[in-house]
Design an enzyme around this catalytic site. Structure first.
Site, PDB file in Angstrom:
ATOM      1  N   HIS A 162       1.061  -1.089  -0.058  1.00 22.51           N
ATOM      2  CA  HIS A 162       0.046  -0.072  -0.023  1.00 22.51           C
ATOM      3  C   HIS A 162       0.962   1.256   0.106  1.00 22.51           C
ATOM      4  O   HIS A 162       2.023   1.237   0.572  1.00 22.51           O
ATOM      5  CB  HIS A 162      -0.909   0.168   1.593  1.00 22.51           C
ATOM      6  CG  HIS A 162      -2.263  -0.895   1.325  1.00 22.51           C
ATOM      7  ND1 HIS A 162      -2.479  -1.266   2.484  1.00 22.51           N
ATOM      8  CD2 HIS A 162      -2.989  -0.982   0.459  1.00 22.51           C
ATOM      9  CE1 HIS A 162      -3.590  -2.149   2.238  1.00 22.51           C
ATOM     10  NE2 HIS A 162      -3.725  -1.761   0.913  1.00 22.51           N
ATOM     11  N   CYS A 256      -2.268   2.815   9.256  1.00 26.29           N
ATOM     12  CA  CYS A 256      -3.254   1.645   8.732  1.00 26.29           C
ATOM     13  C   CYS A 256      -4.367   1.746   9.779  1.00 26.29           C
ATOM     14  O   CYS A 256      -5.439   1.416   9.231  1.00 26.29           O
ATOM     15  CB  CYS A 256      -2.728   0.387   8.680  1.00 26.29           C
ATOM     16  SG  CYS A 256      -1.214   0.189   7.316  1.00 26.29           S
TER      17      CYS A 256
HETATM   18  N1  ARG Z   1      -3.665  -7.265   6.626  1.00 29.61           N
HETATM   19  C1  ARG Z   1      -3.922  -5.971   5.845  1.00 29.61           C
HETATM   20  C2  ARG Z   1      -4.021  -6.275   4.382  1.00 29.61           C
HETATM   21  O1  ARG Z   1      -3.234  -6.664   4.018  1.00 29.61           O
HETATM   22  C3  ARG Z   1      -3.070  -4.871   6.317  1.00 29.61           C
HETATM   23  C4  ARG Z   1      -3.643  -3.588   5.939  1.00 29.61           C
HETATM   24  C5  ARG Z   1      -2.811  -2.569   6.217  1.00 29.61           C
HETATM   25  N2  ARG Z   1      -3.327  -1.278   6.032  1.00 29.61           N
HETATM   26  C6  ARG Z   1      -2.674  -0.447   5.555  1.00 29.61           C
HETATM   27  N3  ARG Z   1      -3.411   0.771   5.287  1.00 29.61           N
HETATM   28  N4  ARG Z   1      -1.542  -0.352   4.660  1.00 29.61           N
HETATM   29  O2  ARG Z   1      -4.809  -5.758   3.836  1.00 29.61           O
END
Ligand code: ARG
Length: 265
Positions: A162, A256
């Site tokens: 991300h 996150c």
């Molecule tokens: N386990 C989640 C995923 O892979 C973690 C998300 C983390 N969120 C973020 N905004 N980077 O989607």
């Protein structure tokens, strides 16, 4: 300027599937520790004078704690999320409903996008990640709905899946980022847009140090990101270290867990 954040208590947090390289279902995670660490993050925001609203967690959605992915809110308008993986699918409508019930104008997304995980808002532009989760067609959809120019950036390292794992806004005009997470072309774009950016090291990135939240004065950041904290202090920022090691087992950090609700501007 106090900010308004939406968070989701990790009451149903687990690591039971793997949709990014940080997640190991065999190893799992300790929910009670995660809850304690998350409470610490929420308290850090409140101590800084920010407002925290809460959305009810839903059983069976262990990643719902990562509120940043729930939507993108700019100028009081809510652009909904549409998740890349089925495991997180129901989170999109749940977050959109939270906003609709409170009277916010909302837009149901046609294209795959994971909210503020891949859309980071500055004063004049929105930076948008693609490559792993958010489809580039969602960048145009966001631009049309939010009315702010969207700049596409290509992510190339699966650990930084991300945009918010590789870059964070320091204020409305400048950013900190880890160049190695981006394609050569996107690195060039970032150098051109932000000649004065804070550049993070691989060591900072590997502890999700870029998954930080700045209000322009204070930076809430993973405690393990040592190089980045030093550099931020050198630049005059107040550093607020937090321990979110248990949530990192799902690939998440402070940002996150935090969806910013931006009012009209
Ligand atoms: N386990 C989640 C995923 O892979 C973690 C998300 C983390 N969120 C973020 N905004 N980077 O989607």
């Amino acid at each position: 300027m106090p900010k308004h954040f939406l968070m989701c208590r990790p009451d149903f947090f687990t690591v039971e599937y793997a949709i990014n390289p940080w997640m190991d279902p065999e190893a799992g995670a300790d929910r009670d520790v995660a809850i304690r660490q998350w409470e610490g993050l929420k308290a850090a925001y409140e101590d800084l004078g920010h407002q925290v609203s809460l959305i009810d967690p839903i059983e069976g959605l262990p990643d719902m704690v990562f509120a940043a992915n729930g939507a993108t809110v700019v100028n009081g308008r809510v652009y909904g999320a549409r998740f890349a993986f089925a495991e997180r699918g129901p989170e999109g409508p749940a977050y959109l409903r939270w906003f609709a019930e409170r009277g916010y104008p909302t837009h149901e997304p046609q294209h795959v996008n994971e909210g503020e995980g891949d859309f980071l808002t500055l004063d004049e532009v929105v930076l948008a990640g693609t490559g792993f989760r958010t489809d580039v067609s969602a960048h145009l959809e966001a631009q049309e709905y939010l009315g702010r120019p969207v700049i596409s950036l290509k992510l190339v390292d699966p650990r930084f899946y991300h945009l918010d794992t590789a870059l964070f806004p320091l204020d409305g005009k400048n950013v900190a980022y880890y160049p190695g997470a981006f394609s050569a072309g996107s690195q060039e774009v970032l150098r051109r847009l932000f000649p004065d950016a804070v550049l993070a090291t691989a060591r900072d990135a590997e502890v999700l140090g870029l998954n930080a939240v700045s209000d322009g004065t204070n930076v809430v950041i993973n405690a393990e990101a040592m190089d980045l904290q030093l550099e931020l202090k050198r630049r005059g920022y107040e550093v607020v270290p937090v321990d979110l090691s248990e949530l990192r087992k799902a690939g998440g950090g402070p940002k996150c867990c935090t969806l910013e609700i931006r009012g009209e501007n």
